[in-house]
Design a protein around this motif. Structure first.
Motif, PDB file in Angstrom:
ATOM      1  N   GLY A  25       0.822  -1.208   0.000  1.00 23.08           N
ATOM      2  CA  GLY A  25       0.000   0.000   0.000  1.00 23.08           C
ATOM      3  C   GLY A  25       0.855   1.257   0.000  1.00 23.08           C
ATOM      4  N   SER A  26       0.283   2.299  -0.587  1.00 23.10           N
ATOM      5  CA  SER A  26       0.901   3.619  -0.586  1.00 23.10           C
ATOM      6  C   SER A  26      -0.277   4.592  -0.558  1.00 23.10           C
ATOM      7  CB  SER A  26       1.751   3.806  -1.844  1.00 23.10           C
ATOM      8  OG  SER A  26       0.982   3.488  -2.990  1.00 23.10           O
ATOM      9  N   ARG A  27       0.004   5.877  -0.566  1.00 22.26           N
ATOM     10  CA  ARG A  27      -1.100   6.838  -0.622  1.00 22.26           C
ATOM     11  C   ARG A  27      -1.938   6.525  -1.871  1.00 22.26           C
ATOM     12  NH1 ARG A  27      -2.366  11.633   1.630  1.00 22.26           N
ATOM     13  NH2 ARG A  27      -3.819  12.795   0.315  1.00 22.26           N
TER      14      ARG A  27
ATOM     15  N   SER B 267       8.348   4.840  -4.461  1.00 16.36           N
ATOM     16  CA  SER B 267       8.872   5.995  -3.708  1.00 16.36           C
ATOM     17  C   SER B 267      10.214   5.636  -3.068  1.00 16.36           C
ATOM     18  CB  SER B 267       7.883   6.389  -2.611  1.00 16.36           C
ATOM     19  OG  SER B 267       7.834   5.336  -1.650  1.00 16.36           O
ATOM     20  N   ASP B 268      10.920   6.652  -2.584  1.00 22.79           N
ATOM     21  CA  ASP B 268      12.201   6.389  -1.914  1.00 22.79           C
ATOM     22  C   ASP B 268      11.993   5.510  -0.693  1.00 22.79           C
ATOM     23  OD1 ASP B 268      13.543   7.781  -3.777  1.00 22.79           O
ATOM     24  OD2 ASP B 268      13.660   9.657  -2.621  1.00 22.79           O
ATOM     25  N   ASN B 269      10.876   5.745   0.024  1.00 22.59           N
ATOM     26  CA  ASN B 269      10.600   4.928   1.204  1.00 22.59           C
ATOM     27  C   ASN B 269      10.375   3.461   0.785  1.00 22.59           C
ATOM     28  OD1 ASN B 269       8.138   3.913   3.258  1.00 22.59           O
ATOM     29  ND2 ASN B 269       9.912   4.845   4.242  1.00 22.59           N
ATOM     30  N   ALA B 270       9.638   3.284  -0.311  1.00 22.49           N
ATOM     31  CA  ALA B 270       9.385   1.912  -0.796  1.00 22.49           C
ATOM     32  C   ALA B 270      10.711   1.230  -1.154  1.00 22.49           C
ATOM     33  CB  ALA B 270       8.456   1.958  -2.006  1.00 22.49           C
ATOM     34  N   LYS B 271      11.613   2.004  -1.786  1.00 22.42           N
ATOM     35  CA  LYS B 271      12.921   1.427  -2.159  1.00 22.42           C
ATOM     36  C   LYS B 271      13.694   1.006  -0.915  1.00 22.42           C
ATOM     37  CE  LYS B 271      13.365   3.815  -6.512  1.00 22.42           C
ATOM     38  NZ  LYS B 271      13.683   5.065  -7.126  1.00 22.42           N
ATOM     39  N   MET B 272      13.644   1.837   0.113  1.00 23.37           N
ATOM     40  CA  MET B 272      14.353   1.507   1.365  1.00 23.37           C
ATOM     41  C   MET B 272      13.777   0.202   1.953  1.00 23.37           C
ATOM     42  SD  MET B 272      13.964   1.505   4.887  1.00 23.37           S
ATOM     43  CE  MET B 272      12.628   2.630   5.308  1.00 23.37           C
TER      44      MET B 272
END
Ligand SMILES: NC(=O)C1=CN([C@@H]2O[C@H](COP(=O)(O)OP(=O)(O)OC[C@H]3O[C@@H](n4cnc5c(N)ncnc54)[C@H](O)[C@@H]3O)[C@@H](O)[C@H]2O)[C@@H](O)CC1
Ligand SMILES: [K+]
Length: 502
Positions: free
Chosen positions: A251-253, A324-329
């Motif tokens: 999930g994401s926004r 997103s960058d957060n997803a990549k992390m």
């Protein structure tokens, strides 16, 4: 797992040879059994008022066809033979033998395709597993003439024009209502587009069985409903910890639904506890849609994620995750540090496709669940190239990255790194709908935390996913089916399992 073997044309040829050479069953005996098996089926379907015609090539498939024609005539049916190469051209040894036997009986032979086209039932024995190139010229004309008729069309072993290994159509192709295939289903009959030309496929036993593999087992198998009987019932003495803790990183926004569908499917597949890692903005929708799920939001560092990974028995990562960058992390941390099995789906695969070395970093068993588009990005191959050899590509990827690959398509292929492969035969076109893949990842994750067996979770996961869709088909039809309907179908599958497959 004891499953149905699916063979390529070449594997079938080897089986024919071994049965004759090792077990000393003469080829002509196999051919007679093949013909008798088809005739048994035809006699059960059609009465003697129907007129039959067999179109023959000049190989052993034609030998089967001539024997079928003889046996039909002997059983009191009217049946004619049409030799597509004419009567003078020599063919295989068994073709010549069957042609001579047929001639001795003096049964009907026609040289006019119009006579064939007027028959009620047209049997295709032009080519079987020996098809080598596209069908062209006068042979293609024969096929297009019979395809235009209203006759019932029956293919012997393989519809002529379908490549028995990869399911390609080779020029002009016989369009069958029924295909009677010998001993084992051929991969080409199950894969698209070949499957569109087969009608109903039925296996006719001809006296070749698993003995003839002589230890060289085919690499492809399929599950069917009888395999549900092999699943154990859940132990009575148990608690939620018994059935595993699954972390769903999804999930994401604007994509909360993917997390809900995946986590719910995991619960509905028996996982004991499911925790969702997702952005805080998805909190209320997830808690309303799936109050059973634990929630952990806004994981911003690798360290915070590692703590959650320690809690879990397996991870599903990717549905609706975004890039997103957060997803990549999150994806990088999971691949580098997780010491539990992983199911990697959707956006997590898209992130990996930009940096394939990530997929070499995993320490634990991994299942990847790409659709053709995701596989195209992962393998840097066009979708057309993947479709050219979908079983081969899934197998290649599984070996290359030491993962179990669930390559999703009309027929999903499950390939393990040890070379074993499954072709999934459950499911329907209603399941080609948004969120269907999220449900699959949840089912596979839910099974993985319980069974701790990647191959079994992937093969059964794909099969149960399709079966769940089949179970709700009568309620929704193909147009009305949405991903949540597939989750509803899971209850019906599990009730079947608990009733021992009945
Ligand atoms: N013991 C056995 O080998 C058995 C074989 N059986 C049958 O034998 C079949 C396989 O027989 P074959 O290997 O003889 O192959 P086929 O009967 O499929 O056809 C091979 C012949 O067609 C020619 N050919 C291939 N593609 C062509 C094209 N596009 N245009 C024109 N000619 C073409 C080949 O040169 C060869 O002469 C099976 O599908 C099955 O029906 C069954 O009778 C069971 C036992
Ligand atoms: K055929």
């Amino acid at each position: 797992m004891i499953l149905e073997y699916i063979v390529t044309g070449n594997e079938m040829k080897l089986l024919d040879d071994t049965t004759s050479q090792v077990f000393l069953v003469p080829s002509v005996v196999l051919m007679e059994q093949a013909a008798a098996g088809v005739v048994r089926e035809l006699v059960a379907c059609f009465d003697k008022s129907k007129e039959f015609a067999v179109i023959c090539g000049r190989g052993n498939n034609a030998g089967d066809g001539i024997a079928i024609a003889r046996l039909l005539n002997q059983a009191g049916y009217r049946c004619m033979v049409y030799y597509a190469f004419g009567t003078d051209e020599a063919g295989s040894e068994l073709f010549e033998l069957q042609k001579n036997i047929y001639a001795r009986y003096g049964f009907k032979v026609v040289s006019d395709i119009e006579c064939v086209c007027k028959s009620d039932v047209i049997i295709d024995a032009l080519f079987g597993t020996g098809l080598k190139r596209a069908i062209e010229g006068s042979l293609a004309d024969v096929i297009s003439s019979v395809n235009k008729t209203d006759a019932y069309r029956v293919a012997v072993d393989v519809p002529s024009g379908v490549d028995s290994d990869k399911g390609h159509v080779m020029g002009c192709t016989f369009k069958a209502d029924f295909t009677y295939t010998f001993s084992y289903k051929k991969t080409g009959l199950l894969l698209w587009p070949g499957c569109d030309y087969c009608g109903l496929v039925k296996v006719v036993p001809i006296g070749i069985d698993d003995h003839s593999f002589c230890g060289n087992l085919p690499s492809v198998r399929a599950l069917d409903e009888s395999d549900l009987k092999k699943l154990d019932n859940r132990p009575a003495h148990s608690n939620k910890g018994t059935f595993g803790k699954l972390l769903v990183i999804a999930g994401s926004r604007d994509m909360a639904g993917a997390a809900v569908l995946s986590a719910k499917a995991a619960y509905k597949s028996g996982a004991g506890l499911v925790k969702i890692i997702t952005p805080e903005c998805n909190r209320s929708i997830i808690q309303c849609a799936l109050p059973e799920a634990l929630l952990c939001t806004d994981i911003a560092s690798a360290k915070a994620l590692e703590t959650e990974l320690e809690w879990a028995d397996a991870v599903v990562i990717g549905p609706g995750l975004s890039k997103s960058d957060n997803a990549k992390m999150l994806v990088e941390t999971v691949l580098k540090t997780a010491e539990i099995p992983l199911v990697i789906d959707a956006d997590a695969l898209n992130i990996i496709s930009d940096n394939m070395t990530l997929l070499n970093e995993h320490k634990m068993p991994v299942i990847v669940t790409p659709h053709l588009g995701e596989m195209s990005r992962l393998m840097k191959k066009s979708i057309a190239d993947i479709q050219e050899d979908i079983i081969g590509v899934a197998g290649e990827f599984a070996c290359l990255y030491n993962v179990t690959c669930v390559l999703k398509d009309f027929r999903t292929i499950i390939a393990a790194a040890d070379g074993e492969k499954f072709i999934n035969l459950s499911g329907n076109c209603g399941m080609a709908t948004a969120g269907s893949g999220d449900v699959l990842s949840g089912i596979v994750g839910g099974l993985l935390v319980q069974w701790r067996d990647t191959k079994k979770a992937a093969a059964y996961g794909a099969f149960i996913h399709g079966l769940a869709g089949d179970m709700v088909f009568d309620n929704t039809g193909s147009y009305g089916m949405i991903a949540s309907d597939i989750i509803d179908g899971l209850d019906k599958v599990w009730i079947k399992v608990e009733k021992n497959g009945n």
